[in-house]
Design a protein around this motif. Sequence first.
Motif, PDB file in Angstrom:
ATOM      1  N   LEU A 144     -10.442   1.348 -12.839  1.00  0.00           N
ATOM      2  CA  LEU A 144      -8.832   1.675 -12.648  1.00  0.00           C
ATOM      3  C   LEU A 144      -8.348   1.723 -11.377  1.00  0.00           C
ATOM      4  N   ASN A 145      -7.087   1.738 -11.933  1.00  0.00           N
ATOM      5  CA  ASN A 145      -5.704   1.075 -10.411  1.00  0.00           C
ATOM      6  C   ASN A 145      -4.441   2.087 -11.245  1.00  0.00           C
ATOM      7  N   HIS A 146      -4.123   2.378  -9.621  1.00  0.00           N
ATOM      8  CA  HIS A 146      -2.970   2.896 -10.356  1.00  0.00           C
ATOM      9  C   HIS A 146      -1.592   1.733  -9.792  1.00  0.00           C
ATOM     10  N   PRO A 147      -0.494   1.723 -10.797  1.00  0.00           N
ATOM     11  CA  PRO A 147      -0.117   0.490 -10.721  1.00  0.00           C
ATOM     12  C   PRO A 147       0.964   0.426  -9.567  1.00  0.00           C
ATOM     13  N   LEU A 148       0.831   1.267  -8.747  1.00  0.00           N
ATOM     14  CA  LEU A 148       2.201   1.461  -7.178  1.00  0.00           C
ATOM     15  C   LEU A 148       0.246   1.678  -5.826  1.00  0.00           C
ATOM     16  N   GLY A 149      -0.360   1.890  -6.623  1.00  0.00           N
ATOM     17  CA  GLY A 149      -1.454   1.767  -5.310  1.00  0.00           C
ATOM     18  C   GLY A 149      -1.908   2.743  -4.269  1.00  0.00           C
ATOM     19  N   ARG A 150      -0.947   4.471  -5.332  1.00  0.00           N
ATOM     20  CA  ARG A 150      -0.715   5.181  -4.785  1.00  0.00           C
ATOM     21  C   ARG A 150      -2.669   6.319  -4.585  1.00  0.00           C
ATOM     22  N   ALA A 151      -3.284   6.261  -5.563  1.00  0.00           N
ATOM     23  CA  ALA A 151      -4.384   6.944  -6.139  1.00  0.00           C
ATOM     24  C   ALA A 151      -5.799   5.364  -6.087  1.00  0.00           C
ATOM     25  N   ALA A 152      -6.769   6.090  -5.498  1.00  0.00           N
ATOM     26  CA  ALA A 152      -8.090   5.869  -5.084  1.00  0.00           C
ATOM     27  C   ALA A 152      -8.134   4.877  -6.503  1.00  0.00           C
ATOM     28  N   PRO A 153      -8.943   3.590  -5.744  1.00  0.00           N
ATOM     29  CA  PRO A 153      -9.785   2.960  -6.974  1.00  0.00           C
ATOM     30  C   PRO A 153     -10.782   3.580  -7.892  1.00  0.00           C
ATOM     31  N   VAL A 154     -10.142   4.082  -9.586  1.00  0.00           N
ATOM     32  CA  VAL A 154     -11.459   4.721 -10.035  1.00  0.00           C
ATOM     33  C   VAL A 154     -12.857   3.659 -11.010  1.00  0.00           C
ATOM     34  N   PRO A 155     -14.066   4.032 -10.762  1.00  0.00           N
ATOM     35  CA  PRO A 155     -14.452   3.347 -11.869  1.00  0.00           C
ATOM     36  C   PRO A 155     -14.681   3.750 -12.922  1.00  0.00           C
ATOM     37  N   VAL A 156     -15.031   2.977 -13.856  1.00  0.00           N
ATOM     38  CA  VAL A 156     -14.747   3.600 -14.852  1.00  0.00           C
ATOM     39  C   VAL A 156     -16.264   3.311 -15.961  1.00  0.00           C
ATOM     40  N   ARG A 157     -16.964   4.399 -16.491  1.00  0.00           N
ATOM     41  CA  ARG A 157     -18.227   3.742 -16.935  1.00  0.00           C
ATOM     42  C   ARG A 157     -18.120   3.655 -18.857  1.00  0.00           C
ATOM     43  N   PHE A 158     -18.928   3.045 -19.297  1.00  0.00           N
ATOM     44  CA  PHE A 158     -18.421   3.331 -21.153  1.00  0.00           C
ATOM     45  C   PHE A 158     -19.872   3.577 -21.609  1.00  0.00           C
ATOM     46  N   VAL A 159     -19.292   4.143 -22.209  1.00  0.00           N
ATOM     47  CA  VAL A 159     -20.775   4.420 -23.321  1.00  0.00           C
ATOM     48  C   VAL A 159     -20.364   4.047 -24.938  1.00  0.00           C
ATOM     49  N   ALA A 160     -21.767   3.345 -25.898  1.00  0.00           N
ATOM     50  CA  ALA A 160     -21.311   3.063 -26.783  1.00  0.00           C
ATOM     51  C   ALA A 160     -20.785   4.028 -27.978  1.00  0.00           C
ATOM     52  N   ALA A 161     -19.795   3.255 -28.613  1.00  0.00           N
ATOM     53  CA  ALA A 161     -19.517   4.621 -29.621  1.00  0.00           C
ATOM     54  C   ALA A 161     -20.020   4.150 -31.254  1.00  0.00           C
ATOM     55  N   PRO A 162     -19.978   5.400 -31.932  1.00  0.00           N
ATOM     56  CA  PRO A 162     -20.329   4.991 -33.549  1.00  0.00           C
ATOM     57  C   PRO A 162     -19.534   3.349 -33.667  1.00  0.00           C
ATOM     58  N   ASP A 163     -18.277   3.227 -33.606  1.00  0.00           N
ATOM     59  CA  ASP A 163     -17.777   2.450 -34.587  1.00  0.00           C
ATOM     60  C   ASP A 163     -18.068   0.830 -34.076  1.00  0.00           C
ATOM     61  N   GLY A 164     -19.204   1.436 -32.769  1.00  0.00           N
ATOM     62  CA  GLY A 164     -19.348   0.014 -32.356  1.00  0.00           C
ATOM     63  C   GLY A 164     -19.140  -1.074 -30.719  1.00  0.00           C
ATOM     64  N   SER A 165     -17.963  -0.373 -30.286  1.00  0.00           N
ATOM     65  CA  SER A 165     -16.722   0.109 -29.956  1.00  0.00           C
ATOM     66  C   SER A 165     -17.463   0.140 -28.442  1.00  0.00           C
ATOM     67  N   LEU A 166     -16.557   0.448 -27.223  1.00  0.00           N
ATOM     68  CA  LEU A 166     -17.142   1.055 -26.301  1.00  0.00           C
ATOM     69  C   LEU A 166     -16.016   2.244 -25.754  1.00  0.00           C
ATOM     70  N   ARG A 167     -16.947   3.359 -25.426  1.00  0.00           N
ATOM     71  CA  ARG A 167     -15.379   4.726 -25.240  1.00  0.00           C
ATOM     72  C   ARG A 167     -15.781   4.735 -23.820  1.00  0.00           C
ATOM     73  N   SER A 168     -14.805   5.381 -23.265  1.00  0.00           N
ATOM     74  CA  SER A 168     -15.181   5.439 -21.590  1.00  0.00           C
ATOM     75  C   SER A 168     -15.553   6.908 -21.615  1.00  0.00           C
ATOM     76  N   ALA A 169     -16.838   7.283 -20.616  1.00  0.00           N
ATOM     77  CA  ALA A 169     -17.459   7.802 -20.263  1.00  0.00           C
ATOM     78  C   ALA A 169     -16.605   9.598 -19.914  1.00  0.00           C
ATOM     79  N   ALA A 170     -15.426   9.217 -19.316  1.00  0.00           N
ATOM     80  CA  ALA A 170     -14.444  10.404 -18.674  1.00  0.00           C
ATOM     81  C   ALA A 170     -13.111   9.720 -19.145  1.00  0.00           C
TER      82      ALA A 170
END
Length: 156
Positions: free
Chosen positions: A103-129
């Motif tokens: 995740l990146n803030h479009p204006l570059g004001r916040a540090a990039p945030v890594p995103v971890r995904f987990v499997a959702a019951p419907d077959g998609s992926l959902r971010s852990a946070a």
Amino acid sequence: MSDDKAGKPFTGRHMAMILIAFFGVVIIVNLVMARFAVTTFGGKVVENSYVASQHYNEWLERAEAQERLGWEQVIGVDPDRHVRLAVRKDGAALTGLAVTATLNHPLGRAAPVPVRFVAAPDGSLRSAAPLPAGRWRIDLSVRHGTDTAHYRTELQ
């Protein structure tokens, strides 16, 4: 008979006050706009536009290869502000995906945030946070076997 229409005479003091008020407003508006220009969008899309231009054809080839994969992605935010990712090919959900996301803030004001995904019951992926409040841009790298696709989208 008296002449009441004459009133007070327009003097140099009145003209000076009008000029000071006019230029005062102009200066204040310029200072406010300059402050917004300096403190908001930095205007930088790439670090070095010349170097980026040298890789343009390579990027086009990668985009064409990604297009040939035929993957359809749906990226969104659910009501709990978790990022949802679904990748399908020929209408069927792709499983066993390896996803790297930032995740990146479009204006570059916040540090990039890594995103971890987990499997959702419907077959998609959902971010852990959940997604932090505000507007974000997510950069995704999705791998399935030897195939890789990159996606970038805005999230709110």
